[in-house]
Design a protein around this motif. Structure first.
Motif, PDB file in Angstrom:
ATOM      1  N   LYS A  36       4.782   8.111  -9.478  1.00  0.00           N
ATOM      2  CA  LYS A  36       3.526   8.806  -9.729  1.00  0.00           C
ATOM      3  C   LYS A  36       3.794  10.262 -10.068  1.00  0.00           C
ATOM      4  O   LYS A  36       4.789  10.851  -9.628  1.00  0.00           O
ATOM      5  N   ASN A  37       2.900  10.839 -10.843  1.00  0.00           N
ATOM      6  CA  ASN A  37       3.016  12.252 -11.175  1.00  0.00           C
ATOM      7  C   ASN A  37       2.845  13.109  -9.925  1.00  0.00           C
ATOM      8  O   ASN A  37       2.031  12.802  -9.050  1.00  0.00           O
ATOM      9  N   GLN A  38       3.619  14.190  -9.872  1.00  0.00           N
ATOM     10  CA  GLN A  38       3.493  15.216  -8.836  1.00  0.00           C
ATOM     11  C   GLN A  38       3.774  14.688  -7.427  1.00  0.00           C
ATOM     12  O   GLN A  38       3.239  15.204  -6.452  1.00  0.00           O
ATOM     13  N   VAL A  39       4.637  13.677  -7.312  1.00  0.00           N
ATOM     14  CA  VAL A  39       4.980  13.198  -5.973  1.00  0.00           C
ATOM     15  C   VAL A  39       6.324  13.741  -5.507  1.00  0.00           C
ATOM     16  O   VAL A  39       6.615  13.728  -4.312  1.00  0.00           O
ATOM     17  N   VAL A  40       7.170  14.211  -6.461  1.00  0.00           N
ATOM     18  CA  VAL A  40       8.451  14.800  -6.077  1.00  0.00           C
ATOM     19  C   VAL A  40       8.262  16.309  -5.990  1.00  0.00           C
ATOM     20  O   VAL A  40       8.086  16.986  -6.998  1.00  0.00           O
ATOM     21  N   THR A  41       8.260  16.842  -4.804  1.00  0.00           N
ATOM     22  CA  THR A  41       8.049  18.261  -4.557  1.00  0.00           C
ATOM     23  C   THR A  41       9.332  18.868  -3.989  1.00  0.00           C
ATOM     24  O   THR A  41      10.241  18.137  -3.563  1.00  0.00           O
ATOM     25  N   PRO A  42       9.450  20.198  -3.977  1.00  0.00           N
ATOM     26  CA  PRO A  42      10.699  20.810  -3.498  1.00  0.00           C
ATOM     27  C   PRO A  42      11.133  20.346  -2.119  1.00  0.00           C
ATOM     28  O   PRO A  42      12.329  20.205  -1.859  1.00  0.00           O
ATOM     29  N   ASP A  43      10.174  20.091  -1.211  1.00  0.00           N
ATOM     30  CA  ASP A  43      10.574  19.683   0.135  1.00  0.00           C
ATOM     31  C   ASP A  43      11.187  18.283   0.157  1.00  0.00           C
ATOM     32  O   ASP A  43      11.795  17.883   1.154  1.00  0.00           O
ATOM     33  N   ALA A  44      11.060  17.528  -0.959  1.00  0.00           N
ATOM     34  CA  ALA A  44      11.666  16.200  -1.024  1.00  0.00           C
ATOM     35  C   ALA A  44      13.102  16.246  -1.528  1.00  0.00           C
ATOM     36  O   ALA A  44      13.794  15.229  -1.515  1.00  0.00           O
ATOM     37  N   LEU A  45      13.546  17.416  -1.985  1.00  0.00           N
ATOM     38  CA  LEU A  45      14.878  17.542  -2.554  1.00  0.00           C
ATOM     39  C   LEU A  45      15.859  18.062  -1.514  1.00  0.00           C
ATOM     40  O   LEU A  45      15.490  18.784  -0.584  1.00  0.00           O
ATOM     41  N   SER A  46      17.102  17.720  -1.703  1.00  0.00           N
ATOM     42  CA  SER A  46      18.140  18.173  -0.782  1.00  0.00           C
ATOM     43  C   SER A  46      18.419  19.654  -1.008  1.00  0.00           C
ATOM     44  O   SER A  46      18.168  20.187  -2.099  1.00  0.00           O
ATOM     45  N   PRO A  47      18.951  20.345   0.004  1.00  0.00           N
ATOM     46  CA  PRO A  47      19.315  21.760  -0.186  1.00  0.00           C
ATOM     47  C   PRO A  47      20.276  21.961  -1.351  1.00  0.00           C
ATOM     48  O   PRO A  47      20.188  22.954  -2.073  1.00  0.00           O
ATOM     49  N   ALA A  48      21.197  21.016  -1.562  1.00  0.00           N
ATOM     50  CA  ALA A  48      22.150  21.152  -2.670  1.00  0.00           C
ATOM     51  C   ALA A  48      21.437  21.100  -4.013  1.00  0.00           C
ATOM     52  O   ALA A  48      21.774  21.829  -4.947  1.00  0.00           O
TER      53      ALA A  48
ATOM     54  N   ASP B 225       0.830  -1.210   0.000  1.00  0.00           N
ATOM     55  CA  ASP B 225       0.000   0.000   0.000  1.00  0.00           C
ATOM     56  C   ASP B 225       0.863   1.258   0.000  1.00  0.00           C
ATOM     57  O   ASP B 225       0.568   2.237  -0.700  1.00  0.00           O
ATOM     58  N   ALA B 226       1.947   1.252   0.801  1.00  0.00           N
ATOM     59  CA  ALA B 226       2.830   2.415   0.854  1.00  0.00           C
ATOM     60  C   ALA B 226       3.528   2.622  -0.483  1.00  0.00           C
ATOM     61  O   ALA B 226       3.699   3.759  -0.950  1.00  0.00           O
ATOM     62  N   LEU B 227       3.929   1.535  -1.130  1.00  0.00           N
ATOM     63  CA  LEU B 227       4.574   1.636  -2.437  1.00  0.00           C
ATOM     64  C   LEU B 227       3.624   2.227  -3.474  1.00  0.00           C
ATOM     65  O   LEU B 227       4.027   3.016  -4.336  1.00  0.00           O
ATOM     66  N   ALA B 228       2.346   1.874  -3.369  1.00  0.00           N
ATOM     67  CA  ALA B 228       1.356   2.388  -4.321  1.00  0.00           C
ATOM     68  C   ALA B 228       1.148   3.893  -4.178  1.00  0.00           C
ATOM     69  O   ALA B 228       0.641   4.542  -5.096  1.00  0.00           O
ATOM     70  N   ASP B 229       1.531   4.456  -3.018  1.00  0.00           N
ATOM     71  CA  ASP B 229       1.388   5.902  -2.835  1.00  0.00           C
ATOM     72  C   ASP B 229       2.335   6.685  -3.745  1.00  0.00           C
ATOM     73  O   ASP B 229       2.071   7.843  -4.074  1.00  0.00           O
ATOM     74  N   VAL B 230       3.466   6.073  -4.125  1.00  0.00           N
ATOM     75  CA  VAL B 230       4.480   6.805  -4.894  1.00  0.00           C
ATOM     76  C   VAL B 230       4.796   6.160  -6.234  1.00  0.00           C
ATOM     77  O   VAL B 230       5.464   6.760  -7.069  1.00  0.00           O
ATOM     78  N   ARG B 231       4.304   4.946  -6.461  1.00  0.00           N
ATOM     79  CA  ARG B 231       4.683   4.199  -7.661  1.00  0.00           C
ATOM     80  C   ARG B 231       3.456   3.811  -8.461  1.00  0.00           C
ATOM     81  O   ARG B 231       2.454   3.373  -7.909  1.00  0.00           O
ATOM     82  N   ARG B 232       3.545   4.001  -9.788  1.00  0.00           N
ATOM     83  CA  ARG B 232       2.455   3.591 -10.660  1.00  0.00           C
ATOM     84  C   ARG B 232       2.578   2.111 -10.993  1.00  0.00           C
ATOM     85  O   ARG B 232       3.614   1.485 -10.758  1.00  0.00           O
ATOM     86  N   SER B 233       1.543   1.571 -11.600  1.00  0.00           N
ATOM     87  CA  SER B 233       1.546   0.150 -11.938  1.00  0.00           C
ATOM     88  C   SER B 233       2.571  -0.191 -13.016  1.00  0.00           C
ATOM     89  O   SER B 233       2.952  -1.351 -13.168  1.00  0.00           O
ATOM     90  N   ASP B 234       3.037   0.852 -13.779  1.00  0.00           N
ATOM     91  CA  ASP B 234       4.052   0.587 -14.803  1.00  0.00           C
ATOM     92  C   ASP B 234       5.471   0.690 -14.254  1.00  0.00           C
ATOM     93  O   ASP B 234       6.446   0.617 -14.994  1.00  0.00           O
TER      94      ASP B 234
END
Length: 294
Positions: A60-72, A47-56
């Protein structure tokens, strides 16, 4: 790989334990409890994997947001202007480019605007900007301009109706920070709302060839005829060149490719041996036609 399938227990070790009552001490209840815990953990992982990964198998679209990126990573590009929907950048010193490849037709940027809301759109009014290209620039070692400085803006010139949809093009003049209308289409052609430049006059003191950027030419070659090598007329159909004479010597073409104002066969003559003579030459694709002069 496709999304994993949740495990299903199809055998009850508790039932087996009950069948073996008094025969063995097989811990079926404990084993079923442990297996159920493994199933629960596997289900939660899937279930947790399905939150970020599509069946292909892709994110998933729009799951990587600025707060997920490192300061660098965030520091690779500066914060974009307010309202930015897409920000692109290249490595230092490498040009950022968006390319549209089309075959058999044009590539196109399209701007659409309606007033009101998506559910209740209303017509555009006079002076409403429809879309534009804007450029922001750094004005010191750290900061960018807060608003765009170089603009090409497309706006309405009247309230739009099904039969009236006038528009104009705006740009930002030198020494200013605001866009102004530069041209508007009329029923008879194009109305230029501001002056335009075709370059500064260039003075020649010897025989010369007309450069691609030359539009206004002044002959100041003393003591002899000035010979001008004109561009190939076939290469520049419709191009205009104006030549003025400051000397009492003729100005001629290096080839017989100039048609006099009165018409006839092409000759080499451009200007008579009189100071103050001038002529505007226009390429017809074959020769240079004298269209105006004295």
């Amino acid at each position: 790989m496709p999304s994993p399938t949740k495990p299903v227990l199809d055998y009850s070790y508790t039932s087996y334990q009950q069948e073996q009552q008094g025969v063995s001490n097989f811990p079926g209840t404990n084993l079923d409890a442990d297996l159920a815990e493994l199933v629960r953990s596997a289900d939660e992982t899937i279930d947790a994997l399905a939150d970020v990964r599509r069946s292909d198998g892709k994110l998933k679209n729009q799951v990587v947001t600025p707060d997920a990126l490192s300061p660098a990573t965030l520091a690779l590009l500066p914060a974009p202007p307010s309202g930015t929907a897409l920000q692109l950048g290249s490595a230092d010193g490498v040009q950022s480019r968006v390319t549209f490849d089309r075959f058999g037709t044009l590539g196109n940027f399209t701007f659409r605007r309606a007033n009101g809301t998506p559910a209740a759109r209303t017509a555009l009014g006079i002076g409403d900007p429809i879309g534009g290209f804007s450029a922001f620039g750094a004005y010191d070692g750290t900061n960018y301009t807060l608003t765009s400085r170089a603009n090409v803006l497309f706006s309405t010139t009247e309230a739009w109706t099904p039969t009236a949809q006038g528009a104009s093009v705006s740009a930002t003049p030198n020494g200013t920070t605001a866009s102004v209308v530069v041209d508007t289409a009329t029923g008879e052609g194009l109305l230029l709302a501001r002056g335009f430049s075709r370059g500064v006059p260039v003075t020649k003191t010897a025989d010369f060839a007309v450069a691609a950027t030359d539009n206004w030419l002044i002959n100041n070659k003393a003591a002899a005829t000035c010979t001008v090598t004109l561009p190939a007329a076939a290469t520049f159909p419709g191009r205009e060149i104006t030549v003025k004479n400051l000397q009492a010597f003729t100005v001629v073409s290096a080839a017989p490719n100039v048609v006099p104002m009165a018409g006839g066969a092409a000759t080499a003559a451009i200007l008579a041996a009189t100071a103050g003579e001038w002529a505007t030459l226009v390429s017809d694709g074959s020769n240079w036609m004298i269209m105006a002069g004295n």
